[in-house]
Design a protein around this motif. Structure first.
Motif, PDB file in Angstrom:
ATOM      1  N   LEU A 161       0.762  -1.394  -0.032  1.00 49.77           N
ATOM      2  CA  LEU A 161      -0.366  -0.085  -0.005  1.00 49.77           C
ATOM      3  C   LEU A 161       0.910   1.486   0.150  1.00 49.77           C
ATOM      4  O   LEU A 161       0.761   2.109  -0.918  1.00 49.77           O
ATOM      5  CB  LEU A 161      -0.767   0.026   1.405  1.00 49.77           C
ATOM      6  N   LEU A 162       2.225   1.690   0.871  1.00 50.54           N
ATOM      7  CA  LEU A 162       2.366   2.230   0.779  1.00 50.54           C
ATOM      8  C   LEU A 162       3.284   2.906  -0.429  1.00 50.54           C
ATOM      9  O   LEU A 162       4.147   4.130  -0.411  1.00 50.54           O
ATOM     10  CB  LEU A 162       3.737   2.298   2.421  1.00 50.54           C
ATOM     11  N   GLY A 163       4.260   1.471  -0.641  1.00 49.92           N
ATOM     12  CA  GLY A 163       4.517   1.199  -2.113  1.00 49.92           C
ATOM     13  C   GLY A 163       4.074   1.746  -3.326  1.00 49.92           C
ATOM     14  O   GLY A 163       4.726   2.653  -4.153  1.00 49.92           O
ATOM     15  N   VAL A 164       2.932   1.708  -3.941  1.00 49.22           N
ATOM     16  CA  VAL A 164       2.233   1.599  -4.849  1.00 49.22           C
ATOM     17  C   VAL A 164       1.255   3.238  -4.569  1.00 49.22           C
ATOM     18  O   VAL A 164       0.779   3.212  -5.417  1.00 49.22           O
ATOM     19  CB  VAL A 164       1.437   0.477  -5.637  1.00 49.22           C
ATOM     20  N   THR A 165       1.389   3.996  -3.707  1.00 47.08           N
ATOM     21  CA  THR A 165       0.310   4.916  -3.587  1.00 47.08           C
ATOM     22  C   THR A 165       0.962   5.855  -3.333  1.00 47.08           C
ATOM     23  O   THR A 165       1.782   5.430  -2.253  1.00 47.08           O
ATOM     24  CB  THR A 165      -0.942   4.317  -2.631  1.00 47.08           C
ATOM     25  N   PRO A 166       1.128   7.680  -2.942  1.00 49.22           N
ATOM     26  CA  PRO A 166       2.152   8.655  -3.311  1.00 49.22           C
ATOM     27  C   PRO A 166       1.648   7.884  -1.440  1.00 49.22           C
ATOM     28  O   PRO A 166       2.575   8.776  -1.265  1.00 49.22           O
ATOM     29  CB  PRO A 166       0.420   9.600  -2.987  1.00 49.22           C
ATOM     30  N   ILE A 167       0.823   8.021  -0.254  1.00 52.42           N
ATOM     31  CA  ILE A 167       1.329   7.699   1.283  1.00 52.42           C
ATOM     32  C   ILE A 167       2.059   7.811   1.667  1.00 52.42           C
ATOM     33  O   ILE A 167       2.846   7.401   2.591  1.00 52.42           O
ATOM     34  CB  ILE A 167      -0.158   6.610   1.450  1.00 52.42           C
ATOM     35  N   GLY A 168       3.146   6.301   0.854  1.00 45.63           N
ATOM     36  CA  GLY A 168       4.253   6.213   1.313  1.00 45.63           C
ATOM     37  C   GLY A 168       5.690   6.121   0.409  1.00 45.63           C
ATOM     38  O   GLY A 168       6.604   6.124   1.148  1.00 45.63           O
ATOM     39  N   PHE A 169       5.503   8.053  -0.001  1.00 42.67           N
ATOM     40  CA  PHE A 169       6.785   8.965  -0.289  1.00 42.67           C
ATOM     41  C   PHE A 169       6.559  10.335  -0.202  1.00 42.67           C
ATOM     42  O   PHE A 169       4.674  10.773  -0.752  1.00 42.67           O
ATOM     43  CB  PHE A 169       7.006   7.774  -2.448  1.00 42.67           C
ATOM     44  N   ILE A 170       7.024  10.849  -0.017  1.00 42.18           N
ATOM     45  CA  ILE A 170       6.962  13.007  -0.457  1.00 42.18           C
ATOM     46  C   ILE A 170       8.195  12.386  -1.209  1.00 42.18           C
ATOM     47  O   ILE A 170       9.241  12.558  -1.395  1.00 42.18           O
ATOM     48  CB  ILE A 170       7.589  13.089   0.968  1.00 42.18           C
ATOM     49  N   ASN A 171       7.846  13.213  -2.074  1.00 46.70           N
ATOM     50  CA  ASN A 171       8.421  13.715  -3.738  1.00 46.70           C
ATOM     51  C   ASN A 171       9.144  15.211  -4.092  1.00 46.70           C
ATOM     52  O   ASN A 171       8.165  16.214  -3.403  1.00 46.70           O
ATOM     53  CB  ASN A 171       7.780  13.125  -4.672  1.00 46.70           C
ATOM     54  N   PHE A 172      10.312  15.278  -3.385  1.00 48.56           N
ATOM     55  CA  PHE A 172      10.383  16.535  -3.343  1.00 48.56           C
ATOM     56  C   PHE A 172      11.802  16.577  -4.748  1.00 48.56           C
ATOM     57  O   PHE A 172      12.516  16.829  -4.943  1.00 48.56           O
ATOM     58  CB  PHE A 172      11.078  16.883  -2.919  1.00 48.56           C
TER      59      PHE A 172
END
Length: 206
Positions: free
Chosen positions: A21-32
């Motif tokens: 779930l964390l890996g395939v959705t934006p929930i698990g990442f914060i992108n800069f």
């Protein structure tokens, strides 16, 4: 014994689902930009410390699978040049650091685990596991850049920025989340039904 094994298997399955779930959705990442802050290490760390090293390795492998999937589907600006040259190197980058996370976490926790320092042992183990993932992943990336002869003058600067802006926060978050979660499980007495090396409770002794 069967109850302990079933509880451990179900908990491991739930943590695997959380990793996906964390890996395939934006929930698990914060992108800069090219910098990604990920929380995928946290279920691996919690699983390794509560379920044992074997389950931790399974979770680390699951994290590697998710990382490979996301890397192939939408490679970052730093991964894309390596992927274009040799996909095997990307596979190694995805799996090797993740498989070492539970090993390092458990080793640090056991080395520090004393009756009066259990919370510190958990926090340090979680932080060490997260930092291992970041350092080895970026270290392998740098090694493969040089091995493949990819010229990128800004690479060292970028990697240094990632360590400071992503690696350290990831380690801090891993420690802050893993410590109270594992502490709560211990207080509730649930770890007796999950850890393979935990002594059997009196109710289960016949």
């Amino acid at each position: 014994m069967k109850r302990k094994q079933l509880t451990r298997m179900l908990t491991c399955a739930l943590l695997m689902a959380l990793i996906v779930l964390l890996g395939v959705t934006p929930i698990g990442f914060i992108n800069f930009g090219v910098i990604y802050i990920t929380f995928l290490c946290i279920p691996v760390v919690i699983g390794a410390m509560t379920l044992g090293l074997g389950s931790g390795l399974i979770l680390g492998f699951c994290m590697g699978c998710v990382s490979l999937y996301t890397g192939l589907r939408a490679p970052s600006a730093l991964v894309a040049p390596i992927l274009q040259k040799h996909i095997v190197y990307v596979v190694l980058m995805c799996f090797a650091p993740r498989m070492l996370v539970p090993l390092v976490s458990c080793a640090v926790q056991r080395a520090m685990d004393k009756r009066d320092k259990k919370r510190l042992a958990t926090a340090l183990g979680a932080a060490a596991g997260s930092l291992t993932n970041t350092a080895l992943y970026l270290g392998m990336m740098l090694a493969f850049y040089r091995l493949l002869g990819i010229e990128n003058a800004a690479l060292l600067t970028t990697l240094g920025v990632i360590v400071l802006t992503a690696g350290l926060p990831e380690a801090a978050v891993a420690a802050l989340i893993s410590t109270p979660v594992i502490g709560a499980l211990e207080k509730a007495g649930l770890l007796r039904n999950m850890r393979p090396d935990a002594p059997a409770s009196p109710k289960n002794i016949r």
